[in-house]
Design a protein around this motif. Structure first.
Motif, short mmCIF file in Angstrom:
data_model
loop_
_atom_site.label_atom_id
_atom_site.label_comp_id
_atom_site.label_asym_id
_atom_site.label_seq_id
_atom_site.Cartn_x
_atom_site.Cartn_y
_atom_site.Cartn_z
N UNK A 18 0.83 -1.21 0.00
CA UNK A 18 0.00 0.00 0.00
C UNK A 18 0.87 1.26 0.00
N UNK A 19 1.95 1.25 0.77
CA UNK A 19 2.85 2.41 0.81
C UNK A 19 3.49 2.63 -0.56
N UNK A 20 3.98 1.56 -1.17
CA UNK A 20 4.61 1.67 -2.49
C UNK A 20 3.62 2.19 -3.53
N UNK A 21 2.37 1.76 -3.42
CA UNK A 21 1.36 2.21 -4.38
C UNK A 21 1.07 3.70 -4.23
N UNK A 22 0.99 4.21 -3.01
CA UNK A 22 0.62 5.61 -2.77
C UNK A 22 1.78 6.57 -2.97
N UNK A 23 3.01 6.19 -2.55
CA UNK A 23 4.13 7.12 -2.60
C UNK A 23 5.00 6.93 -3.83
N UNK A 24 4.84 5.83 -4.56
CA UNK A 24 5.57 5.56 -5.80
C UNK A 24 7.06 5.85 -5.68
N UNK A 25 7.77 5.23 -4.74
CA UNK A 25 9.21 5.49 -4.61
C UNK A 25 9.99 4.81 -5.73
N UNK A 26 11.19 5.34 -5.99
CA UNK A 26 12.10 4.66 -6.91
C UNK A 26 12.63 3.40 -6.23
N UNK A 27 13.30 2.57 -7.00
CA UNK A 27 13.84 1.32 -6.43
C UNK A 27 14.83 1.62 -5.31
N UNK A 28 15.69 2.64 -5.52
CA UNK A 28 16.67 2.99 -4.49
C UNK A 28 15.99 3.56 -3.26
N UNK A 29 14.99 4.44 -3.46
CA UNK A 29 14.26 4.99 -2.33
C UNK A 29 13.56 3.89 -1.53
N UNK A 30 12.98 2.94 -2.24
CA UNK A 30 12.27 1.87 -1.54
C UNK A 30 13.21 1.02 -0.70
N UNK A 59 12.92 0.78 3.50
CA UNK A 59 12.81 -0.46 4.24
C UNK A 59 13.95 -0.63 5.25
N UNK A 60 15.16 -0.13 4.91
CA UNK A 60 16.35 -0.46 5.69
C UNK A 60 16.80 0.60 6.68
N UNK A 61 16.45 1.88 6.45
CA UNK A 61 17.08 2.95 7.21
C UNK A 61 16.74 2.87 8.71
N UNK A 62 15.56 2.39 9.05
CA UNK A 62 15.20 2.26 10.47
C UNK A 62 16.17 1.34 11.19
#
Length: 516
Positions: A41-53, A57-60
């Motif tokens: 759902x997050x990927x669908x709404x915010x449409x991040x690039x592959x690098x952003x995604x 997922x990992x920065x936390x």
């Protein structure tokens, strides 16, 4: 002059304060896994690039792992309750930012801020338990509760996330943090004592910078390895991490007021306990990563139903923690922790043997794994806190939890890589013509099959599911071997520690008393 911290029986207020500390322990762990079910759902709404995604997922986990030792040491100096309250504010603010984020960039910033808040909450909870519970038996019980909350949060996260997503937008999985952080801010000043290093030593800023860089380098190297293999970037990150780790150790040996007394690692109880925590996280993260894909893709369960199927694994952790509390006064730590590790190894063996027999045999083995994990994590955290001087409890808790983050990264890298490699080779062998997404992941094969005619789709799915199941079985047997090897290490390192006794070296300069 060496003195010991007075041993006082915990009061009703102390136990209520413990229940308050379990909330942040649960939420910090939960927010590592809750994103799994909300990801589509997050990927669908915010449409991040592959690098952003990837970074979303990992920065936390990166920020959390990198700051644990620093924040633990900061709490020793400024006050652990004070740091806990500051972390609650940061965690709550980050949760609002995440829930309302209109862009991928703001979501990424929110996840980083959430990691900062989590890094202050996690060591504060464990070090406050060290100050609140001076009786060894009661402390062991308290650490057992903390272990269940911290390890159980990773399983509860997808359950709560799946339930919320049935009725609300994805922002709800972050807003659920707010009432709990508000409760912590309101009740902590009345229920939790303040405690700090009475010496009030200066903060080692250079040590903090080198520890942050070292941990980030090592964690990134592990994550890069699992996603792209042993490429140049992974090797560079590993070298950077090791160089700064060496610089951190040298600095800590020479600094007048180090973040962590590295001589603690010369104490077998401390080193063995940290190793136990590392391998526990290795097992939880590595097997958890494979399990939810196995349940959702191979067996077609929804995220919520898959998480509900995994509930017995929490009961395994609870039972393991309870056994550790009951048996620690009768069985030597070496034997009890060794038995816990061997139980986990046996559980991995059952997972490997039962992976192709259906869901129930698989989950039965997984529950045996968590039973052993509950025993080991409770004893390991208790010994870490008992071995470290009271005035360094926060830093010691940070070391313990950093080892958890590193273990998790290694578990995902090692077991994930083994499973992925065997999956690809199995698909290539069974369907030489397969390629693209179907060759990369079993989820990609399932997605590809939806666009194929029925006979071809069925053939692809049968081949992919068999290959993935074989990969899980081999990864599980690898996990069994790792836990068995660490069991031998623990049996040797802790062989002289008697049953029911705190670890040698619990005496420290200056008895530290909690402040009301």
């Amino acid at each position: 002059m060496h003195t010991t911290t007075p041993r006082r029986r915990a009061t009703v207020r102390t136990w209520i304060g413990l229940s308050l500390l379990l909330i942040p322990a649960l939420l910090v762990s939960m927010d590592l896994s809750v994103l799994f079910v909300a990801a589509p759902a997050i990927a669908r709404d915010l449409a991040p690039s592959a690098t952003q995604w990837l970074w979303m997922m990992d920065v936390y986990g990166f920020v959390l792992a990198g700051l644990l030792v620093t924040m633990g040491s900061l709490g020793d100096r400024l006050g652990r309750r004070r740091l806990l309250l500051g972390g609650a504010l940061a965690f709550g603010a980050a949760s609002v930012l995440l829930a309302m984020a209109p862009t991928a960039e703001l979501f990424l910033a929110g996840r980083a801020l959430l990691g900062v808040g989590a890094a202050t909450l996690a060591p504060s909870t464990l070090s406050l338990i060290r100050a609140m519970f001076t009786d060894p038996v009661q402390r062991r019980t308290a650490v057992g509760f903390w272990t269940v909350a911290f390890t159980g949060g990773a399983v509860i996260g997808p359950i709560i996330g799946g339930a919320l997503l049935e009725f609300f937008a994805w922002g709800a999985v972050f807003l659920i943090n707010l009432p709990f952080m508000a409760l912590l801010l309101l009740a902590a000043p009345f229920l939790l004592p303040e405690s700090r290093n009475p010496a009030g030593a200066a903060f080692d800023l250079f040590g903090a910078a080198t520890s942050l860089t070292a941990v980030l380098g090592l964690v990134y190297a592990a994550k890069r390895f699992v996603e792209y293999g042993a490429d140049g970037t992974a090797a560079l990150a590993l070298v950077v991490g090791l160089v700064f780790l060496t610089a951190f150790v040298v600095r800590q040996r020479r600094a007048e007021h180090p973040l962590i007394d590295v001589s603690l690692f010369t104490r077998p109880a401390f080193t063995a306990s940290v190793a136990g925590n590392t391998v526990v996280a290795f097992a939880v993260a590595g097997l958890g990563l494979l399990t939810f894909t196995f349940l959702q893709v191979v067996h077609g369960l929804s995220p919520l139903v898959a998480a509900l199927y995994a509930l017995p694994t929490i009961l395994g952790t609870v039972l393991g923690a309870a056994l550790a509390g009951c048996l620690a006064d009768r069985i030597r730590p070496a034997r009890l922790m060794g038995l816990g590790l061997l139980a986990g190894a046996a559980g991995f063996g059952l997972v490997g043997a039962g992976a192709d027999s259906g869901i129930l045999p698989f989950l039965a083995g997984y529950t045996v794994v968590t039973l052993g994990i509950g025993v080991v994590a409770t004893l390991a955290n208790t010994l870490v806190l008992a071995t470290a001087p009271p005035e360094r409890a926060g830093a010691a808790a940070g070391v313990s939890e950093t080892s958890t983050e590193l273990g998790a990264a290694l578990g995902i890298a090692t077991l994930g890589t083994i499973a992925a490699s065997l999956y690809r080779s199995g698909v290539e062998r069974g369907l030489p013509e397969a390629g693209g997404a179907a060759l990369e992941t079993v989820a990609g094969a399932a997605a590809t099959a939806t666009h194929l005619p029925e006979p071809q789709a069925r053939n692809l799915l049968d081949t992919a599911f068999a290959a993935y199941t074989s990969g899980i079985a081999t990864a599980a047997l690898t996990g069994a071997a790792v836990l068995t090897a660490v069991a031998v290490l623990v049996l040797v390192a802790l062989r002289r520690l008697p049953a029911g006794a705190e670890a040698p070296g619990t005496r420290s300069l200056g008895a530290e008393r909690p402040r009301a």
